[in-house]
Write an enzyme that holds these catalytic residues in place. Structure first.
Site, PDB file in Angstrom:
ATOM      1  N   GLU A  28       0.974  -1.200  -0.173  1.00  0.00           N
ATOM      2  CA  GLU A  28       0.029   0.099  -0.013  1.00  0.00           C
ATOM      3  C   GLU A  28       0.832   1.124   0.033  1.00  0.00           C
ATOM      4  O   GLU A  28       0.308   2.318  -0.365  1.00  0.00           O
ATOM      5  CB  GLU A  28      -1.116   0.009   1.110  1.00  0.00           C
ATOM      6  CG  GLU A  28      -1.997  -0.930   1.177  1.00  0.00           C
ATOM      7  CD  GLU A  28      -2.812  -1.388   2.259  1.00  0.00           C
ATOM      8  OE1 GLU A  28      -3.910  -1.996   2.268  1.00  0.00           O
ATOM      9  OE2 GLU A  28      -2.235  -1.216   3.525  1.00  0.00           O
ATOM     10  N   ASP A  81     -11.382  -7.588  -3.013  1.00  0.00           N
ATOM     11  CA  ASP A  81     -12.051  -8.908  -2.601  1.00  0.00           C
ATOM     12  C   ASP A  81     -13.445  -8.601  -2.234  1.00  0.00           C
ATOM     13  O   ASP A  81     -13.746  -7.354  -2.085  1.00  0.00           O
ATOM     14  CB  ASP A  81     -11.224  -9.721  -1.777  1.00  0.00           C
ATOM     15  CG  ASP A  81     -11.120  -9.367  -0.448  1.00  0.00           C
ATOM     16  OD1 ASP A  81     -12.088  -9.557   0.384  1.00  0.00           O
ATOM     17  OD2 ASP A  81     -10.111  -8.620   0.041  1.00  0.00           O
TER      18      ASP A  81
HETATM   19  N1  ADE Z   1      -8.770  -6.116   3.508  1.00  0.00           N
HETATM   20  C1  ADE Z   1      -9.056  -6.388   2.346  1.00  0.00           C
HETATM   21  N2  ADE Z   1      -9.984  -7.339   2.197  1.00  0.00           N
HETATM   22  C2  ADE Z   1     -10.292  -7.692   3.423  1.00  0.00           C
HETATM   23  C3  ADE Z   1     -11.273  -8.574   3.987  1.00  0.00           C
HETATM   24  N3  ADE Z   1     -12.014  -9.507   3.415  1.00  0.00           N
HETATM   25  N4  ADE Z   1     -11.307  -8.551   5.489  1.00  0.00           N
HETATM   26  C4  ADE Z   1     -10.647  -7.588   5.991  1.00  0.00           C
HETATM   27  N5  ADE Z   1      -9.769  -6.909   5.712  1.00  0.00           N
HETATM   28  C5  ADE Z   1      -9.650  -6.904   4.318  1.00  0.00           C
END
Ligand code: ADE
Length: 229
Positions: free
Chosen positions: A13, A197
């Site tokens: 990041e 995601d």
């Molecule tokens: N950061 C990116 N995806 C995430 C997720 N599914 N749960 C927690 N933090 C995240």
């Protein structure tokens, strides 16, 4: 001229920004590294805190109290809850909560402890500046609610529970703690996340595939914002 903190949680990041800035100084402090650089008339202080609420709390405090940051921009990735958020989309948090702060045994709502509010707001001026920047760049910037907790969510049932209780649009592991520090220390706070995601089954595979690209989308955006500050 302002001293602006740019904070992420993971190397993915923040290192894209260090590569763009090229010239920076590294300062080791409190078991982490902080980087200072000049950018467009501003002094930047950058760091990746390491994952989670405690690490991000520490880094936000250090950036403000030791390095004297006057505004804090968080950049990183999140798991999408709202189906209108697709992988790579940007979400600016208007308010955040800690979904894993739980003293419900005493009759309190999830996310609440005495003396605090459930939701912590981000800075309205920075959020509207972000919308202007997005408009200029011709990209869509979503705004909404982020739920923060010390868990990678990759489970439909957990996702739906958090989404329904807090009306959260996305989840991640640092935003609420950073926003809480900024509010307490009266430093304007901006929390930006690009979706990596969808926080359901197999989210860990999507995360691994998309984290680098989504992190860059978010990082590039906060750097653009610095030009307007
Ligand atoms: N950061 C990116 N995806 C995430 C997720 N599914 N749960 C927690 N933090 C995240």
């Amino acid at each position: 001229m302002m001293k602006i903190a740019i904070l992420g949680a993971m190397p993915e990041e923040i290192t894209p920004l260090l590569e763009i800035l090229k010239v920076y100084e590294k300062h080791d402090y409190a078991n982490n590294s902080y980087y200072t650089a000049n950018y467009k008339n501003h002094e930047l202080i950058l760091a990746y805190s390491k994952i989670g609420k405690v690490n991000s709390t520490l880094s936000a405090c250090v950036m403000i109290e030791k390095f004297k940051a006057e505004a804090l921009l968080f950049t990183g990735v999140a798991g999408a809850f709202n189906p209108s958020l697709k992988i790579g989309d940007l979400l600016c948090a208007t308010k955040l909560c800690q979904y894993d702060l739980d003293i419900t045994a005493f009759g309190h709502p999830l996310g609440f402890v005495p003396g605090n509010e459930i939701f912590i707001k981000t800075d309205e001026r920075l959020n509207s500046l972000a919308l202007e920047v997005a408009k200029e760049l011709g990209i869509k910037l979503h705004t909404g609610i982020i739920a923060t907790g010390d868990e990678f969510i990759c489970d439909e049932a957990k996702k739906e529970k958090i989404r329904s209780i807090f009306k959260a649009d996305a989840c991640e592991m640092e935003g609420a703690s950073v926003a809480l520090v900024c509010e307490a220390l009266k430093v304007p706070c901006f929390i930006l996340r690009a979706m990596s995601d969808e926080a359901g089954e197999k989210a860990e595979f999507d995360f691994d595939e998309f984290v680098v690209n989504s992190a860059k989308i978010s990082a590039n955006f906060v750097l653009k914002m610095c030009e307007k500050l």
